[in-house]
Write a protein that holds these residues in place. Sequence first.
Motif, PDB file in Angstrom:
ATOM      1  N   ASP A   1      -1.751  11.585  27.726  1.00  0.00           N
ATOM      2  CA  ASP A   1      -1.047  11.797  28.749  1.00  0.00           C
ATOM      3  C   ASP A   1      -1.883  11.609  30.016  1.00  0.00           C
ATOM      4  N   ARG A   2      -2.996  11.187  29.731  1.00  0.00           N
ATOM      5  CA  ARG A   2      -3.911  10.761  30.974  1.00  0.00           C
ATOM      6  C   ARG A   2      -3.554   9.398  31.354  1.00  0.00           C
ATOM      7  N   ALA A   3      -3.888   8.715  32.341  1.00  0.00           N
ATOM      8  CA  ALA A   3      -3.881   7.480  32.857  1.00  0.00           C
ATOM      9  C   ALA A   3      -4.991   6.813  32.508  1.00  0.00           C
ATOM     10  N   VAL A   4      -4.715   5.788  31.431  1.00  0.00           N
ATOM     11  CA  VAL A   4      -5.877   5.029  30.992  1.00  0.00           C
ATOM     12  C   VAL A   4      -5.944   3.969  31.667  1.00  0.00           C
ATOM     13  N   GLN A   5      -7.441   3.642  31.714  1.00  0.00           N
ATOM     14  CA  GLN A   5      -7.834   2.328  32.429  1.00  0.00           C
ATOM     15  C   GLN A   5      -7.735   1.036  31.607  1.00  0.00           C
ATOM     16  N   HIS A   6      -6.958   0.021  32.061  1.00  0.00           N
ATOM     17  CA  HIS A   6      -6.614  -0.975  31.428  1.00  0.00           C
ATOM     18  C   HIS A   6      -7.986  -1.875  30.876  1.00  0.00           C
ATOM     19  N   GLY A   7      -8.751  -2.213  32.100  1.00  0.00           N
ATOM     20  CA  GLY A   7      -9.865  -3.026  31.830  1.00  0.00           C
ATOM     21  C   GLY A   7     -10.819  -2.304  30.929  1.00  0.00           C
ATOM     22  N   PRO A   8     -11.527  -1.256  31.351  1.00  0.00           N
ATOM     23  CA  PRO A   8     -12.489  -0.650  30.477  1.00  0.00           C
ATOM     24  C   PRO A   8     -12.064  -0.054  29.259  1.00  0.00           C
ATOM     25  N   GLU A   9     -10.858   0.227  29.003  1.00  0.00           N
ATOM     26  CA  GLU A   9     -10.239   0.646  27.591  1.00  0.00           C
ATOM     27  C   GLU A   9      -9.559  -0.444  26.876  1.00  0.00           C
ATOM     28  N   THR A  10      -9.726  -1.544  27.396  1.00  0.00           N
ATOM     29  CA  THR A  10      -9.029  -3.111  26.697  1.00  0.00           C
ATOM     30  C   THR A  10      -7.651  -2.495  26.466  1.00  0.00           C
ATOM     31  N   VAL A  11      -7.069  -2.135  27.322  1.00  0.00           N
ATOM     32  CA  VAL A  11      -5.424  -1.757  27.078  1.00  0.00           C
ATOM     33  C   VAL A  11      -4.630  -3.167  27.689  1.00  0.00           C
ATOM     34  N   ASP A  12      -3.834  -3.748  27.004  1.00  0.00           N
ATOM     35  CA  ASP A  12      -2.824  -4.786  27.380  1.00  0.00           C
ATOM     36  C   ASP A  12      -1.764  -4.206  28.248  1.00  0.00           C
ATOM     37  N   VAL A  13      -1.113  -3.088  27.881  1.00  0.00           N
ATOM     38  CA  VAL A  13       0.223  -2.706  28.429  1.00  0.00           C
ATOM     39  C   VAL A  13       0.196  -1.060  28.254  1.00  0.00           C
ATOM     40  N   SER A  14       0.665  -0.556  29.450  1.00  0.00           N
ATOM     41  CA  SER A  14       0.758   1.110  29.632  1.00  0.00           C
ATOM     42  C   SER A  14       2.190   1.035  29.961  1.00  0.00           C
ATOM     43  N   LEU A  15       2.747   2.395  29.401  1.00  0.00           N
ATOM     44  CA  LEU A  15       4.096   2.766  29.549  1.00  0.00           C
ATOM     45  C   LEU A  15       3.778   3.859  30.454  1.00  0.00           C
ATOM     46  N   ARG A  16       4.359   4.310  31.728  1.00  0.00           N
ATOM     47  CA  ARG A  16       3.984   5.384  32.524  1.00  0.00           C
ATOM     48  C   ARG A  16       5.009   5.655  33.217  1.00  0.00           C
ATOM     49  N   ILE A  17       5.065   6.990  33.607  1.00  0.00           N
ATOM     50  CA  ILE A  17       6.266   7.598  34.567  1.00  0.00           C
ATOM     51  C   ILE A  17       5.566   7.432  36.072  1.00  0.00           C
ATOM     52  N   GLY A  18       6.410   7.770  36.929  1.00  0.00           N
ATOM     53  CA  GLY A  18       6.079   7.450  38.247  1.00  0.00           C
ATOM     54  C   GLY A  18       4.814   8.203  38.692  1.00  0.00           C
ATOM     55  N   ALA A  19       4.210   9.402  38.098  1.00  0.00           N
ATOM     56  CA  ALA A  19       3.364  10.248  38.515  1.00  0.00           C
ATOM     57  C   ALA A  19       2.282   9.386  38.008  1.00  0.00           C
ATOM     58  N   GLN A  20       2.138   8.709  37.194  1.00  0.00           N
ATOM     59  CA  GLN A  20       0.930   8.077  36.519  1.00  0.00           C
ATOM     60  C   GLN A  20       0.371   6.596  37.284  1.00  0.00           C
ATOM     61  N   LEU A  21       1.472   6.056  38.079  1.00  0.00           N
ATOM     62  CA  LEU A  21       1.393   5.040  38.596  1.00  0.00           C
ATOM     63  C   LEU A  21       0.001   4.668  39.730  1.00  0.00           C
ATOM     64  N   GLU A  22      -0.592   3.450  39.597  1.00  0.00           N
ATOM     65  CA  GLU A  22      -1.656   3.444  40.251  1.00  0.00           C
ATOM     66  C   GLU A  22      -1.865   2.128  41.095  1.00  0.00           C
ATOM     67  N   ASP A  23      -2.518   2.186  42.159  1.00  0.00           N
ATOM     68  CA  ASP A  23      -2.721   0.821  43.051  1.00  0.00           C
ATOM     69  C   ASP A  23      -3.379  -0.207  42.061  1.00  0.00           C
ATOM     70  N   GLY A  24      -2.858  -1.371  42.151  1.00  0.00           N
ATOM     71  CA  GLY A  24      -3.498  -2.351  41.337  1.00  0.00           C
ATOM     72  C   GLY A  24      -2.836  -2.750  40.112  1.00  0.00           C
ATOM     73  N   LEU A  25      -1.992  -1.982  39.586  1.00  0.00           N
ATOM     74  CA  LEU A  25      -0.993  -2.241  38.369  1.00  0.00           C
ATOM     75  C   LEU A  25       0.057  -2.949  38.804  1.00  0.00           C
ATOM     76  N   VAL A  26       0.786  -3.803  37.756  1.00  0.00           N
ATOM     77  CA  VAL A  26       1.923  -4.627  37.989  1.00  0.00           C
ATOM     78  C   VAL A  26       2.949  -3.666  37.255  1.00  0.00           C
ATOM     79  N   ALA A  27       3.892  -3.059  37.768  1.00  0.00           N
ATOM     80  CA  ALA A  27       4.722  -2.169  37.145  1.00  0.00           C
ATOM     81  C   ALA A  27       6.154  -2.663  37.133  1.00  0.00           C
ATOM     82  N   ARG A  28       6.947  -2.764  36.098  1.00  0.00           N
ATOM     83  CA  ARG A  28       7.958  -3.282  36.151  1.00  0.00           C
ATOM     84  C   ARG A  28       8.860  -2.059  35.616  1.00  0.00           C
TER      85      ARG A  28
END
Length: 303
Positions: free
Chosen positions: A129-156
């Motif tokens: 339930d925490r907001a993972v870090q794409h680069g450091p944690e080698t994540v390709d895609v994250s599914l997030r609710i609005g409260a988890q959105l961060e600057d720098g992510l491309v969110a569809r």
Amino acid sequence: MNLLQLIRSFTRTAQTGSIAAAARSLGISATAVGQNIQRLETHLGVRLLNRSTRQLALSEAGALYLAQVQHIEADLARAQALVTADDIVPSGPLRIASSRAFGRHVLAPLLPSLQQRYPQLQLELRLSDRAVQHGPETVDVSLRIGAQLEDGLVARPLARIPFLFCAAPAYLAAHGMPQEPAELQHHRGLLHRFPTDGRPLRWGLRRGDARVDAALPPSMVCDDIDALAELAAAGAGITRLAAFVADPYLRDGRLQTVFGPASAWQPEPMEVFFCVSDRRDFTARIRALFEHLQAGLPPAWQV
């Protein structure tokens, strides 16, 4: 000298904060990572990392160099994906991060059919339930609710899922059915604490253009939505559940909706976003996942 291998060891160390973590991520020994960084420093003629017995930190030159090279590995992977058969048949690793409840109830049932369709995909589902870090944690895609959105992510936008206020029929019989949001302050609230900011998530209600945040005394707070559903079913109070959690309880009568379809006030929905680090990250396997999820979600949830 394999310059890309040296750069990969340096960038992964900078991202993870330690040589040992970089070694685990790259699948090589810590000694090899350390030697690669030393070779890169010798090649450049500058010190990239300041090392001590307790910590590892970027030097000034290292920070400048990292800013220029940290995207090289991802750019090469994208370039390869564009010019190989991967663009026709999705393949390779696909690391997906999601909240625990959405991953458990929605993603997990949908992913087997994706892998059956594309057997060369290597899927990894990470639930937190925490907001993972794409680069450091080698994540390709994250599914997030609005409260988890961060600057720098491309969110569809991916889905708009109903939220439901629920309580056990016995609780409502004993304490009454709220008709207006203000009446919730007299009830026991079963609230979900989300680790993004450590505070319980707000419960939004709308009636036409009017919007209010429901104010419930926090009788109980929990960081697991499935546990909150069980607490509500046991008569502990009113909670807010996404439809994919609430529906089984509503069908068997263990829970009843508050502010149901006939009410003038309606809970704001849960908006789910499909997030990547860069627009160029929509390679064949990521597009395949996005389209598969879009097609597999209930029509009422689709955006």
